[in-house]
Design a protein around this motif. Sequence first.
Motif, PDB file in Angstrom:
ATOM      1  N   ARG A 126      -1.838   1.284  -8.659  1.00 57.77           N
ATOM      2  CA  ARG A 126      -2.732   2.017  -9.262  1.00 57.77           C
ATOM      3  C   ARG A 126      -2.559   3.802  -8.935  1.00 57.77           C
ATOM      4  N   MET A 127      -2.040   4.154  -8.053  1.00 53.09           N
ATOM      5  CA  MET A 127      -1.367   5.562  -7.834  1.00 53.09           C
ATOM      6  C   MET A 127      -0.238   5.854  -9.093  1.00 53.09           C
ATOM      7  N   ASP A 128       0.503   5.065  -9.245  1.00 51.30           N
ATOM      8  CA  ASP A 128       1.464   5.379 -10.127  1.00 51.30           C
ATOM      9  C   ASP A 128       0.886   5.295 -11.622  1.00 51.30           C
ATOM     10  N   ALA A 129       0.034   4.429 -11.828  1.00 54.39           N
ATOM     11  CA  ALA A 129      -0.739   4.706 -13.214  1.00 54.39           C
ATOM     12  C   ALA A 129      -1.384   6.164 -13.333  1.00 54.39           C
ATOM     13  N   ALA A 130      -2.126   6.546 -12.293  1.00 55.82           N
ATOM     14  CA  ALA A 130      -2.882   7.590 -12.132  1.00 55.82           C
ATOM     15  C   ALA A 130      -1.950   8.804 -12.404  1.00 55.82           C
ATOM     16  N   LEU A 131      -0.778   8.987 -11.676  1.00 56.99           N
ATOM     17  CA  LEU A 131       0.000  10.019 -11.818  1.00 56.99           C
ATOM     18  C   LEU A 131       0.962  10.008 -12.985  1.00 56.99           C
ATOM     19  N   GLY A 132       1.149   8.748 -13.519  1.00 58.28           N
ATOM     20  CA  GLY A 132       1.795   8.953 -14.725  1.00 58.28           C
ATOM     21  C   GLY A 132       1.194   9.522 -15.862  1.00 58.28           C
ATOM     22  N   LYS A 133      -0.167   9.377 -15.862  1.00 56.53           N
ATOM     23  CA  LYS A 133      -0.941   9.938 -16.788  1.00 56.53           C
ATOM     24  C   LYS A 133      -1.072  11.347 -17.007  1.00 56.53           C
ATOM     25  N   VAL A 134      -0.785  12.241 -15.799  1.00 57.24           N
ATOM     26  CA  VAL A 134      -0.986  13.513 -15.619  1.00 57.24           C
ATOM     27  C   VAL A 134       0.595  14.059 -15.675  1.00 57.24           C
ATOM     28  N   GLY A 135       1.736  13.302 -16.121  1.00 53.24           N
ATOM     29  CA  GLY A 135       2.975  13.782 -16.290  1.00 53.24           C
ATOM     30  C   GLY A 135       3.952  13.591 -15.051  1.00 53.24           C
ATOM     31  N   GLU A 136       3.768  12.726 -14.388  1.00 56.01           N
ATOM     32  CA  GLU A 136       4.790  12.480 -13.217  1.00 56.01           C
ATOM     33  C   GLU A 136       6.129  11.839 -13.819  1.00 56.01           C
ATOM     34  N   THR A 137       7.346  12.512 -13.341  1.00 57.15           N
ATOM     35  CA  THR A 137       8.816  12.055 -13.692  1.00 57.15           C
ATOM     36  C   THR A 137       9.311  10.849 -12.762  1.00 57.15           C
ATOM     37  N   ALA A 138      10.258  10.203 -13.145  1.00 53.43           N
ATOM     38  CA  ALA A 138      10.655   8.986 -12.390  1.00 53.43           C
ATOM     39  C   ALA A 138      11.335   9.699 -11.137  1.00 53.43           C
ATOM     40  N   GLN A 139      11.961  10.965 -11.121  1.00 56.22           N
ATOM     41  CA  GLN A 139      12.416  11.582  -9.810  1.00 56.22           C
ATOM     42  C   GLN A 139      11.363  11.661  -8.965  1.00 56.22           C
ATOM     43  N   GLU A 140      10.242  12.184  -9.492  1.00 52.31           N
ATOM     44  CA  GLU A 140       9.139  12.460  -8.735  1.00 52.31           C
ATOM     45  C   GLU A 140       8.425  11.348  -8.107  1.00 52.31           C
ATOM     46  N   ARG A 141       8.526  10.364  -8.805  1.00 53.04           N
ATOM     47  CA  ARG A 141       7.849   9.014  -8.445  1.00 53.04           C
ATOM     48  C   ARG A 141       8.653   8.501  -7.162  1.00 53.04           C
ATOM     49  N   SER A 142      10.205   8.343  -7.376  1.00 51.26           N
ATOM     50  CA  SER A 142      10.849   7.981  -6.424  1.00 51.26           C
ATOM     51  C   SER A 142      10.835   8.674  -5.068  1.00 51.26           C
ATOM     52  N   ALA A 143      10.914   9.920  -5.208  1.00 54.60           N
ATOM     53  CA  ALA A 143      10.701  10.746  -4.047  1.00 54.60           C
ATOM     54  C   ALA A 143       9.207  10.427  -3.389  1.00 54.60           C
ATOM     55  N   ARG A 144       8.183  10.383  -4.227  1.00 54.12           N
ATOM     56  CA  ARG A 144       6.760  10.186  -3.435  1.00 54.12           C
ATOM     57  C   ARG A 144       7.128   8.788  -2.929  1.00 54.12           C
ATOM     58  N   HIS A 145       7.418   7.694  -3.379  1.00 55.56           N
ATOM     59  CA  HIS A 145       7.655   6.457  -2.714  1.00 55.56           C
ATOM     60  C   HIS A 145       8.351   6.376  -1.475  1.00 55.56           C
ATOM     61  N   ARG A 146       9.635   7.184  -1.434  1.00 54.41           N
ATOM     62  CA  ARG A 146      10.130   7.201  -0.341  1.00 54.41           C
ATOM     63  C   ARG A 146       9.281   7.995   0.976  1.00 54.41           C
ATOM     64  N   VAL A 147       8.738   8.863   0.762  1.00 52.21           N
ATOM     65  CA  VAL A 147       7.668   9.370   1.686  1.00 52.21           C
ATOM     66  C   VAL A 147       6.633   8.474   1.978  1.00 52.21           C
ATOM     67  N   GLU A 148       6.059   7.812   1.044  1.00 50.90           N
ATOM     68  CA  GLU A 148       4.951   6.487   1.299  1.00 50.90           C
ATOM     69  C   GLU A 148       5.597   5.542   2.195  1.00 50.90           C
ATOM     70  N   ASP A 149       6.777   5.196   1.984  1.00 51.53           N
ATOM     71  CA  ASP A 149       7.724   4.073   2.809  1.00 51.53           C
ATOM     72  C   ASP A 149       7.649   4.504   3.986  1.00 51.53           C
ATOM     73  N   ILE A 150       7.863   6.023   4.541  1.00 58.51           N
ATOM     74  CA  ILE A 150       7.906   6.257   5.725  1.00 58.51           C
ATOM     75  C   ILE A 150       6.424   6.304   6.383  1.00 58.51           C
TER      76      ILE A 150
END
Length: 345
Positions: A126-150
């Motif tokens: 759900r977060m990926d879908a919401a942020l993808g609509k506002v223009g989140e790139t793949a690099q930003e998504r991977s960095a956010r996933h890394r922080v969320e995993d921590i």
Amino acid sequence: MTIPPPPSEPPTADMPTPDSESVAEWWRKSGPVIPPPTQPPAPGQPDTTVHTPIPIAAAPATQAATMAAAAEAFWAPAGKLFAEQASTIAFQVGEQIGQLLTETEAQRTARQQVEYEEMLAGQRARMDAALGKVGETAQERSARHRVEDILTPDRPAQRDDLVGLVDLLADRLAETPEDRAARLETQRELAKQRARAEDDRARAAAGETPAQRDLRHRQQQLADRREAKLRTRRQHRQAARTKAGSSDRARRFRRWCVLTAISATCGYATGLVQLAAPGGPFVGLLLAGAGWALDLHLRDRGRLRVSEVRRPGPLLILIAARVPVASGLAVAAGLDPLFAALPLY
């Protein structure tokens, strides 16, 4: 209904005077009389019909039936909702009790892990879908996933239902001191990782480059290693103190006295005792207090005892650092004349 015209005479026109007859007798004979119902007034004529209220008990049967139907229609959805909620709550409690009585520890852990992973996957989607609509790139998504995993703990969070409460009580009752220390250490490490992930996020938003972040992480790793070594030494010292007996405590006290005497002798040799002696015991106590603060800072805020220093290099540093303490104690105790008898020169 139209308003009747005003009366032609005042209401007190025919009332008796107090001298003629009593008010009660007048009320009985010439009191107000309710006229019987009449036909509806003609068009243009005022309505003078007196409407008599009907008691509730004498209401028609149709009106009572209508009120009962309205009340039943009003309470029907509420009763249906209450029945559904009661059945749902009873089913959930029964299911949890059944799980608690029939599931093994491995089955419960596996089921909770699967439920936890499914919940995290749904939240991330759900977060990926919401942020993808506002223009989140793949690099930003991977960095956010890394922080969320921590930030997200590896194990499922404690359940807030009956099964979670029973599991928590069982864990606390069967927990040993070593298990409790390990659990607290894990909680501290997890809190540190979350705080650092939040710091990384804030610094990245402020414009920190990846090279600067890697350098800062390297410094943090070195600080963590030093802190881990220091914590290990403290644990070893604490374990040794726990196992020590009365003879060990007496030996440590003698060692403290010898080291303090050596520091006081060094203070007399350097002239610190002679300098503080004219001031009396009060000056000696002030000097000892100031030196004691420095001594505690050098000995890890007092966690390292004087008798626990062993190697020659640390012993020399300890003796030199405790010169103000020992000199102040010697002056406060009035032992400064004793040093004059020593063949120090």
